[in-house]
Motif scaffolding. Structure first.
Motif, PDB file in Angstrom:
ATOM      1  N   ASP A 188       0.833  -1.205   0.000  1.00  0.00           N
ATOM      2  CA  ASP A 188       0.000   0.000   0.000  1.00  0.00           C
ATOM      3  C   ASP A 188       0.866   1.254   0.000  1.00  0.00           C
ATOM      4  OD1 ASP A 188      -1.790  -2.116   0.663  1.00  0.00           O
ATOM      5  OD2 ASP A 188      -3.131  -0.706   1.647  1.00  0.00           O
ATOM      6  N   ASP A 189       1.931   1.255   0.798  1.00  0.00           N
ATOM      7  CA  ASP A 189       2.807   2.417   0.927  1.00  0.00           C
ATOM      8  C   ASP A 189       4.249   1.944   1.087  1.00  0.00           C
ATOM      9  OD1 ASP A 189       0.730   4.639   1.307  1.00  0.00           O
ATOM     10  OD2 ASP A 189       0.199   3.292   2.950  1.00  0.00           O
ATOM     11  N   LEU A 190       5.160   2.679   0.500  1.00  0.00           N
ATOM     12  CA  LEU A 190       6.588   2.459   0.690  1.00  0.00           C
ATOM     13  C   LEU A 190       7.228   3.840   0.730  1.00  0.00           C
ATOM     14  CD1 LEU A 190       9.081   0.603   0.809  1.00  0.00           C
ATOM     15  CD2 LEU A 190       9.091   0.600  -1.682  1.00  0.00           C
ATOM     16  N   VAL A 191       7.760   4.203   1.875  1.00  0.00           N
ATOM     17  CA  VAL A 191       8.319   5.543   2.040  1.00  0.00           C
ATOM     18  C   VAL A 191       9.656   5.454   2.770  1.00  0.00           C
ATOM     19  CG1 VAL A 191       6.958   5.953   4.140  1.00  0.00           C
ATOM     20  CG2 VAL A 191       7.884   7.901   2.885  1.00  0.00           C
TER      21      VAL A 191
ATOM     22  N   TYR B 165      11.157   1.728  -9.186  1.00  0.00           N
ATOM     23  CA  TYR B 165      10.473   0.446  -9.387  1.00  0.00           C
ATOM     24  C   TYR B 165      10.932  -0.239 -10.677  1.00  0.00           C
ATOM     25  CZ  TYR B 165       7.583   2.048  -5.555  1.00  0.00           C
ATOM     26  OH  TYR B 165       7.148   2.503  -4.337  1.00  0.00           O
ATOM     27  N   HIS B 166      11.102   0.527 -11.753  1.00  0.00           N
ATOM     28  CA  HIS B 166      11.599  -0.065 -13.002  1.00  0.00           C
ATOM     29  C   HIS B 166      12.998  -0.653 -12.804  1.00  0.00           C
ATOM     30  CE1 HIS B 166       8.387   0.865 -15.772  1.00  0.00           C
ATOM     31  NE2 HIS B 166       8.422   2.162 -15.452  1.00  0.00           N
TER      32      HIS B 166
ATOM     33  N   SER C 210       1.501   3.463  -7.806  1.00  0.00           N
ATOM     34  CA  SER C 210       2.351   4.639  -7.661  1.00  0.00           C
ATOM     35  C   SER C 210       1.676   5.787  -8.392  1.00  0.00           C
ATOM     36  CB  SER C 210       3.737   4.366  -8.260  1.00  0.00           C
ATOM     37  OG  SER C 210       4.564   5.503  -8.126  1.00  0.00           O
ATOM     38  N   GLY C 211       1.626   6.940  -7.756  1.00  0.00           N
ATOM     39  CA  GLY C 211       0.997   8.100  -8.370  1.00  0.00           C
ATOM     40  C   GLY C 211       1.595   8.404  -9.734  1.00  0.00           C
ATOM     41  N   THR C 212       0.764   8.832 -10.659  1.00  0.00           N
ATOM     42  CA  THR C 212       1.218   9.046 -12.030  1.00  0.00           C
ATOM     43  C   THR C 212       2.299  10.114 -12.146  1.00  0.00           C
ATOM     44  OG1 THR C 212      -0.620  10.576 -12.414  1.00  0.00           O
ATOM     45  CG2 THR C 212      -0.942   8.270 -13.070  1.00  0.00           C
ATOM     46  N   ALA C 213       2.346  11.048 -11.227  1.00  0.00           N
ATOM     47  CA  ALA C 213       3.339  12.123 -11.282  1.00  0.00           C
ATOM     48  C   ALA C 213       4.627  11.790 -10.531  1.00  0.00           C
ATOM     49  CB  ALA C 213       2.745  13.414 -10.721  1.00  0.00           C
ATOM     50  N   ASN C 214       4.693  10.640  -9.869  1.00  0.00           N
ATOM     51  CA  ASN C 214       5.844  10.291  -9.040  1.00  0.00           C
ATOM     52  C   ASN C 214       6.919   9.595  -9.880  1.00  0.00           C
ATOM     53  OD1 ASN C 214       7.579   9.717  -6.976  1.00  0.00           O
ATOM     54  ND2 ASN C 214       6.033   8.819  -5.639  1.00  0.00           N
ATOM     55  N   LEU C 215       7.542  10.356 -10.749  1.00  0.00           N
ATOM     56  CA  LEU C 215       8.493   9.785 -11.704  1.00  0.00           C
ATOM     57  C   LEU C 215       9.726   9.197 -11.037  1.00  0.00           C
ATOM     58  CD1 LEU C 215       8.225  12.452 -14.533  1.00  0.00           C
ATOM     59  CD2 LEU C 215       6.989  10.282 -14.287  1.00  0.00           C
ATOM     60  N   ALA C 216      10.169   9.775  -9.938  1.00  0.00           N
ATOM     61  CA  ALA C 216      11.331   9.214  -9.227  1.00  0.00           C
ATOM     62  C   ALA C 216      11.007   7.817  -8.710  1.00  0.00           C
ATOM     63  CB  ALA C 216      11.754  10.132  -8.086  1.00  0.00           C
ATOM     64  N   ALA C 217       9.808   7.634  -8.177  1.00  0.00           N
ATOM     65  CA  ALA C 217       9.405   6.301  -7.712  1.00  0.00           C
ATOM     66  C   ALA C 217       9.315   5.332  -8.882  1.00  0.00           C
ATOM     67  CB  ALA C 217       8.085   6.375  -6.969  1.00  0.00           C
TER      68      ALA C 217
END
Length: 149
Positions: free
Chosen positions: A82-85, A130-131, A119-126
């Motif tokens: 659900d969350d990873l921070v 993940y990739h 992952s939020g669509t704007a969270n490009l760093a995340a």
């Protein structure tokens, strides 16, 4: 920081570390979540099977948190994150990678076929993170706010 020096611990809502460590870190990811809202969420979600796993360094500082649960779905058994921070001051140190590796091992032990997360669509760093860990975009997650209608 070597990821090897991390201690990964599941924290339950009545543990003092939930309010002292988990809540402040989770609020960096979800700043609109008040302390009272977080406490209600933690209690209710834990009762629904949500697990809070914290990564602490050797000094007891909480550096990262993942919330996750094993789910039976029509696509097979999955471990849904659900969350990873990670603490913003400690990113790019291998902490989230160690936590995600731990979750993958837990998924295998729980008979899951996949680890999934949104992952939020704007969270490009995340997305780059993940990739780089061989995760693929396999679906779009659609939402509809029904509170104002």
């Amino acid at each position: 920081m070597s990821a090897v020096s991390l201690t990964l611990t599941d924290v339950v809502p009545d543990d003092w570390r939930m309010s002292a460590h988990i809540r402040p870190l989770m609020r960096t990811l979800r700043p609109a979540l008040t302390e009272a809202d977080f406490d209600r969420f933690a209690s209710e979600a834990h009762a629904q099977g949500l697990v809070f796993t914290a990564a602490h360094d050797s000094h007891g500082h909480c550096l990262a948190v993942a919330t996750h649960r094993a789910l039976a779905t029509s696509r097979g058994r999955i471990l849904f994150v659900d969350d990873l921070v990670t603490d913003p001051d400690r990113r790019s140190a291998g902490i989230a990678t160690a936590l995600l590796t731990h979750l993958t091992e837990r998924a295998r032990a729980a008979g899951c076929h996949r680890v999934e997360l949104d992952s939020g669509t704007a969270n490009l760093a995340a997305h780059r993170f993940y990739h780089a860990r061989r995760m693929n975009i396999s679906a779009l997650h659609f939402t509809r706010d029904i509170t104002g209608t």
